[in-house]
Design an enzyme around this catalytic site. Structure first.
Site, short mmCIF file in Angstrom:
data_model
loop_
_atom_site.label_atom_id
_atom_site.label_comp_id
_atom_site.label_asym_id
_atom_site.label_seq_id
_atom_site.Cartn_x
_atom_site.Cartn_y
_atom_site.Cartn_z
N LYS A 195 94.09 60.35 133.34
CA LYS A 195 95.40 60.06 133.94
C LYS A 195 96.39 61.00 133.24
CE LYS A 195 98.03 57.48 136.62
NZ LYS A 195 98.00 57.58 138.07
N ASP A 227 93.09 57.27 139.66
CA ASP A 227 93.40 56.54 140.91
C ASP A 227 92.76 57.24 142.10
OD1 ASP A 227 95.15 58.48 140.04
OD2 ASP A 227 96.95 57.57 140.86
N ASP A 251 84.71 51.69 132.58
CA ASP A 251 84.34 50.29 132.79
C ASP A 251 84.57 49.93 134.27
OD1 ASP A 251 83.83 47.63 132.46
OD2 ASP A 251 85.62 47.17 131.29
N ASP A 255 81.54 49.94 137.61
CA ASP A 255 81.30 48.75 138.44
C ASP A 255 81.54 49.05 139.92
OD1 ASP A 255 80.47 47.18 136.40
OD2 ASP A 255 82.06 45.67 136.58
#
Ligand code: NAD
Length: 361
Positions: A195, A227, A251, A255
């Site tokens: 980011k 993002d 993390d 997922d």
């Protein structure tokens, strides 16, 4: 080659799926002339039952003396198991956190592969899933926001909480080197996710990754904001090879990537330190609801064993043989219950292990 492997069968379906992974490794050993030396240790609930603690010093020593660790899964039903009445530092998961720390595992690898035969389980639109995907998320595991200083205070009756996100250049460099090394074994593309438009830690991340990239001229490097990456994973997952990222972004993104495959019983993982040593385990849990019924899918553990051969032992040909066997068995229509679809042949855990071992031989 002699391979010293410590196995942690663990709890729930753990012992069943590790037994099948060993069966497949034994077939590899037979075919390619290797010798497997297994040592089993207890961790999690099994260790609590035997020794009163989720991980003993002896078990840690056994893990450290091996070249790699192959694990099933640990833990029980968190609402009914007596293990969850113990204080948090004596519960099964404390064993996992302790062993990761003891072994200094700072790099977490989670492949997300969409197999052609399992495309129906992918929740994405067919025009996206038709391209398939085969990516690997390389997540930094021991730094960043989850390990920075934190505090909650109250000023003039207003509660305030602070977390800190810290990375030094050495932490970034060592995970970047792992990411590029692994890209060299794959399609030679790294997408570094940060980011950098907002965070200083991301700007440092980006510049260190660029320094490391200079040592890998064959690897294509691109930077992507987190993002945008979250969107691209569902819009065009086929574009990714290795995604390299820090702890919290990894993390969440790993997922998300797992979910788009749609098949939890197929997802392998590895955690590495700065040597060739690694701990290899399926991404799923110990599935206590189906334990002892011979219906668990052992493929995630078998694919974790393939990662072990590839990354800890540099046995790429042998790892390819396992991955090819998985593709072959799926193509022939064999499925455990979790990935079953119409017209396929339902198999149990043991039979799936037998089929994979046979295809390797
Ligand atoms: P889970 O992954 O064990 O199970 C979720 C669902 O997926 C269940 O319906 C289960 O039957 C199914 N499933 C999982 N793996 C499968 C397989 N190989 N084949 C067929 N079906 C499979 O998650 P959970 O129920 O949230 O957790 C159960 C226990 O596992 C808890 O104690 C949790 O703490 C532990 N856990 C351990 C690890 C680990 O050891 N690294 C990781 C996650 C969860």
């Amino acid at each position: 080659m002699d391979l010293k492997i410590t196995c942690i069968p663990g709890d729930g379906i753990g012992p069943e799926i590790v037994a099948e992974a060993k069966k497949v490794l034994d077939a590899v050993a037979e075919k390619y002339g290797h010798v497997m030396h297994y040592t089993d240790i207890l961790m999690g609930g099994a260790s609590i039952d035997a020794y009163g603690v989720p991980l003993t010093a002896e078990a840690v020593a056994a893990a450290k003396s091996a070249d790699a660790v192959l694990m099933g899964s640990i833990g029980g039903d968190t609402t009914t198991s007596p293990w969850y009445k113990l204080p948090p530092d004596r519960r099964p998961e404390a064993g996992l956190l302790a062993i990761r720390k003891e072994l200094n595992l700072f790099a977490n690898l989670r492949p997300a592969v969409l197999y052609g035969e399992l495309r129906g389980a992918c929740p994405l639109k067919e025009e996206i899933s038709a391209a398939g995907f085969d990516m690997l998320i390389m997540r930094e595991l021991t730094g960043g926001l989850y390990f920075g200083e934190r505090r909650t205070t109250e000023e003039n009756g207003v509660r305030k909480a602070v977390d800190t996100l810290v990375y030094d250049e050495n932490e970034i460099r060592r995970i970047a080197v792992k990411g590029f090394d692994i890209a060299m074994k794959r399609r030679k593309k790294v997408t570094s996710v940060d980011k950098a438009n907002v965070l200083d830690s991301s700007r440092l991340w980006r510049s260190v990754v660029e320094e490391v990239a200079k040592d890998y001229p064959e690897v294509t490097l691109e930077h992507m904001l987190v993002d945008n990456c979250a969107m691209q994973l569902v819009k065009d997952p086929a574009q990714f090879d290795v995604i390299l990222t820090e702890n919290m972004f990894g993390d969440i993104l790993s997922d998300e990537a797992s979910m788009v495959t749609g098949s939890i019983g197929m997802l392998a993982s590895a955690s590495l330190n700065d040597t060739k040593f690694g701990l290899y385990e399926p991404s799923h849990g110990s599935a206590p609801d189906i334990a002892g019924q011979d219906i668990a899918n052992p493929i995630a553990t078998v694919l974790s064993a393939a990662m072990m051969l590839r990354y800890s032992f540099d046995l790429d040909r042998e790892a390819d043989a396992i991955e090819d066997a998985v593709r072959q068995v799926l193509k022939e229509g064999y499925r455990t219950g979790d990935i079953m679809s119409e017209g396929c042949i339902r198999t149990g855990c043991k039979q799936m292990g037998d089929l994979l071992a046979e295809r390797i031989r």
